[in-house]
Design a protein around this motif. Structure first.
Motif, PDB file in Angstrom:
ATOM      1  N   PRO A   1      19.672  10.538   9.749  1.00  3.47           N
ATOM      2  CA  PRO A   1      18.740  11.545   9.252  1.00  3.47           C
ATOM      3  C   PRO A   1      18.328  12.517  10.349  1.00  3.47           C
ATOM      4  CG  PRO A   1      17.570   9.512   9.691  1.00  3.47           C
ATOM      5  CD  PRO A   1      19.022   9.248  10.012  1.00  3.47           C
ATOM      6  N   ALA A   2      17.940  13.705   9.923  1.00  2.00           N
ATOM      7  CA  ALA A   2      17.296  14.649  10.832  1.00  2.00           C
ATOM      8  C   ALA A   2      15.829  14.232  10.963  1.00  2.00           C
ATOM      9  CB  ALA A   2      17.464  16.070  10.307  1.00  2.00           C
ATOM     10  N   TYR A   3      14.952  15.189  11.206  1.00  2.00           N
ATOM     11  CA  TYR A   3      13.549  14.840  11.418  1.00  2.00           C
ATOM     12  C   TYR A   3      12.906  14.386  10.111  1.00  2.00           C
ATOM     13  CZ  TYR A   3      13.868  16.852  16.079  1.00  2.00           C
ATOM     14  OH  TYR A   3      14.221  17.106  17.372  1.00  2.00           O
ATOM     15  N   VAL A   4      12.384  13.150  10.118  1.00  2.00           N
ATOM     16  CA  VAL A   4      11.720  12.563   8.960  1.00  2.00           C
ATOM     17  C   VAL A   4      10.206  12.689   9.160  1.00  2.00           C
ATOM     18  CG1 VAL A   4      11.457  10.480   7.555  1.00  2.00           C
ATOM     19  CG2 VAL A   4      13.637  10.962   8.678  1.00  2.00           C
ATOM     20  N   LYS A   5       9.516  12.890   8.060  1.00  2.00           N
ATOM     21  CA  LYS A   5       8.064  13.077   8.130  1.00  2.00           C
ATOM     22  C   LYS A   5       7.389  11.739   8.390  1.00  2.00           C
ATOM     23  CE  LYS A   5       4.237  15.356   5.723  1.00  2.00           C
ATOM     24  NZ  LYS A   5       3.809  16.053   4.496  1.00  2.00           N
ATOM     25  N   THR A   6       7.245  11.400   9.676  1.00  2.00           N
ATOM     26  CA  THR A   6       6.584  10.172  10.105  1.00  2.00           C
ATOM     27  C   THR A   6       5.465  10.540  11.069  1.00  2.00           C
ATOM     28  OG1 THR A   6       8.094   9.897  11.971  1.00  2.00           O
ATOM     29  CG2 THR A   6       8.744   8.882   9.883  1.00  2.00           C
TER      30      THR A   6
ATOM     31  N   ILE B   1      12.174  15.660   6.225  1.00  2.00           N
ATOM     32  CA  ILE B   1      12.719  14.748   5.213  1.00  2.00           C
ATOM     33  C   ILE B   1      11.641  13.751   4.811  1.00  2.00           C
ATOM     34  CG2 ILE B   1      14.490  13.017   4.744  1.00  2.00           C
ATOM     35  CD1 ILE B   1      16.188  14.391   6.907  1.00  2.00           C
ATOM     36  N   ASP B   2      11.472  13.549   3.515  1.00  2.00           N
ATOM     37  CA  ASP B   2      10.505  12.563   3.034  1.00  2.00           C
ATOM     38  C   ASP B   2      11.067  11.148   3.246  1.00  2.00           C
ATOM     39  OD1 ASP B   2       7.943  12.270   1.241  1.00  2.00           O
ATOM     40  OD2 ASP B   2       9.409  10.830   0.487  1.00  2.00           O
ATOM     41  N   PRO B   3      10.251  10.204   3.712  1.00  2.00           N
ATOM     42  CA  PRO B   3      10.760   8.840   3.920  1.00  2.00           C
ATOM     43  C   PRO B   3      11.361   8.221   2.655  1.00  2.00           C
ATOM     44  CG  PRO B   3       8.618   9.109   4.979  1.00  2.00           C
ATOM     45  CD  PRO B   3       8.865  10.361   4.181  1.00  2.00           C
ATOM     46  N   GLY B   4      10.844   8.609   1.482  1.00  2.00           N
ATOM     47  CA  GLY B   4      11.407   8.073   0.247  1.00  2.00           C
ATOM     48  C   GLY B   4      12.858   8.468   0.030  1.00  2.00           C
ATOM     49  N   GLU B   5      13.258   9.621   0.541  1.00  2.00           N
ATOM     50  CA  GLU B   5      14.657  10.048   0.414  1.00  2.00           C
ATOM     51  C   GLU B   5      15.572   9.133   1.214  1.00  2.00           C
ATOM     52  OE1 GLU B   5      14.770  14.742  -0.048  1.00  2.00           O
ATOM     53  OE2 GLU B   5      13.427  14.165   1.581  1.00  2.00           O
ATOM     54  N   VAL B   6      15.111   8.737   2.378  1.00  2.00           N
ATOM     55  CA  VAL B   6      15.893   7.797   3.192  1.00  2.00           C
ATOM     56  C   VAL B   6      15.904   6.421   2.541  1.00  2.00           C
ATOM     57  CG1 VAL B   6      16.131   6.774   5.479  1.00  2.00           C
ATOM     58  CG2 VAL B   6      15.300   9.113   5.264  1.00  2.00           C
ATOM     59  N   ALA B   7      14.754   5.999   2.025  1.00  2.00           N
ATOM     60  CA  ALA B   7      14.660   4.670   1.411  1.00  2.00           C
ATOM     61  C   ALA B   7      15.563   4.555   0.187  1.00  2.00           C
ATOM     62  CB  ALA B   7      13.211   4.380   1.034  1.00  2.00           C
ATOM     63  N   SER B   8      15.715   5.628  -0.572  1.00  2.00           N
ATOM     64  CA  SER B   8      16.574   5.583  -1.761  1.00  2.00           C
ATOM     65  C   SER B   8      18.020   5.303  -1.384  1.00  2.00           C
ATOM     66  CB  SER B   8      16.476   6.905  -2.524  1.00  2.00           C
ATOM     67  OG  SER B   8      15.176   7.122  -3.001  1.00  2.00           O
ATOM     68  N   LEU B   9      18.481   5.937  -0.322  1.00  2.00           N
ATOM     69  CA  LEU B   9      19.859   5.700   0.113  1.00  2.00           C
ATOM     70  C   LEU B   9      20.011   4.300   0.692  1.00  2.00           C
ATOM     71  CD1 LEU B   9      22.683   6.710   0.434  1.00  2.00           C
ATOM     72  CD2 LEU B   9      22.012   7.902   2.530  1.00  2.00           C
ATOM     73  N   VAL B  10      19.001   3.812   1.399  1.00  2.00           N
ATOM     74  CA  VAL B  10      19.041   2.444   1.917  1.00  2.00           C
ATOM     75  C   VAL B  10      19.130   1.453   0.758  1.00  2.00           C
ATOM     76  CG1 VAL B  10      17.742   0.684   3.155  1.00  2.00           C
ATOM     77  CG2 VAL B  10      17.832   3.010   4.048  1.00  2.00           C
TER      78      VAL B  10
END
Length: 331
Positions: free
Chosen positions: A256-261, A297-306
């Motif tokens: 991922p690029a920069y994730v909103k954390t 990037i919203d963390p949920g977008e990463v979580a969906s792919l995981v």
């Protein structure tokens, strides 16, 4: 004269015979026209449901018939049900001997507890490293600002050369500390995979999803240790995919690029203060300068792919690097 009369005689006889036949011919019977008709039979039809009746030959097996195999060898202590008996959900079909089962279950529980302890220890270590990294990056920024001040004073002959050297050494030491901490964080996925690998191999099923970074695909100046570690994580992922494939273990990496954390948001605030810019300008002009979509990037977008890569549906997906980069690498 006699010769001329013979043909005339024949003609006269023929004409006479013709007239005689015509006079004696029978008159045709008079036929009256009749209307043609056909016999028609009618049948009343009513709408209803019909099913064909077909004779079937063979064996009928109920779809509820299932063959069960115990995951461990043991003697049967009790058989509560018999063939053909209806059973309810949760009702035991076969009870294994406790003397055979208990030692195996105890060993499995011990392995699970040991694995859980290793994962928890690694989680605590990672959290500690993340917290320390944030502080060490602050020290690195301070060292950079200090060097800039000392260099400015030195250019005006207001600081000694030793002060300038000390500031350079402090900046170099801060960079070494940050690089070492980033390297320790980069080893987190490998340590987790090493801890879980024996259990996944024994069970014949496993999913490894390494969260790398867009810097596992592209490079940026000033991040040598971090980028080297992320590129190494891609290599680790591919190796794990090849080694784990025969045992039903898949391994994939997310980039991922920069994730909103919170960590990224703190970096944005620091960059905004340092460059005297608005935070949105920092995102668009500094962090996502090379991205097509100018947002975090919203963390949920990463979580969906995981979630997909960890499911049974992704059993054929392994050894791949998945870019969630807002179009960064499309250039």
């Amino acid at each position: 004269m006699r010769r001329l009369l013979i043909p005339v005689l024949f003609l006269a006889l023929g004409a006479g015979a013709f007239l005689g036949l015509r006079a004696t011919r029978p008159e045709p019977a008079e036929v009256a026209p009749q209307e043609r008709s056909w016999r028609v039979e009618t049948l009343s039809v009513a709408l209803s449901s019909h099913a064909p009746l077909l004779p079937l030959y063979g064996e009928i097996v109920a779809p509820e018939a299932v063959t069960f195999t115990a995951p461990l060898p043991a003697r049967i202590a009790e058989r509560p049900v018999r063939d053909g008996q209806r059973v309810a959900e949760g009702e035991p079909l076969v009870v294994l001997d406790e003397a055979d089962v208990a030692p195996v279950v105890a060993r499995a529980e011990a392995r699970v507890a040991d694995l859980a302890a290793q994962i928890e220890a690694e989680r605590v270590r990672q959290q500690s490293d993340r917290t320390a990294l944030a502080r060490e990056r602050e020290l690195l920024d301070n060292a950079g600002r200090r060097l800039a001040r000392v260099r400015s004073l030195s250019d005006r002959n207001l600081a000694s050369a030793s002060s300038l050297d000390d500031a350079r050494d402090a900046l170099a030491q801060a960079r070494v500390t940050v690089d070492a901490r980033e390297g320790a964080l980069a080893g987190h996925p490998a340590r987790l995979a090493q801890a879980a690998w024996p259990s996944m191999r024994e069970n014949g099923w496993g999913r490894i999803v390494n969260v790398a970074s867009i810097h596992a695909q592209v490079a940026s100046p000033g991040k040598a240790a971090y980028i080297s570690a992320k590129h190494g994580l891609i290599g680790l992922t591919k190796t794990a995919a090849l080694e784990g494939g025969p045992q039903g273990i898949t391994a994939n990496a997310l980039c991922p690029a920069y994730v909103k954390t919170p960590l990224v948001e703190n970096q944005i605030a620091d960059q905004a203060r340092l460059n005297q810019m608005d935070e949105q300008e920092v995102v668009e002009q500094i962090m996502l300068k090379n991205a097509a979509v100018k947002r975090l990037i919203d963390p949920g977008e990463v979580a969906s792919l995981v979630g997909y890569l960890a499911s049974d549906a992704a059993g054929a997906v392994t050894g791949a690097s998945w870019n969630i980069d807002l179009g960064w690498t499309a250039q």
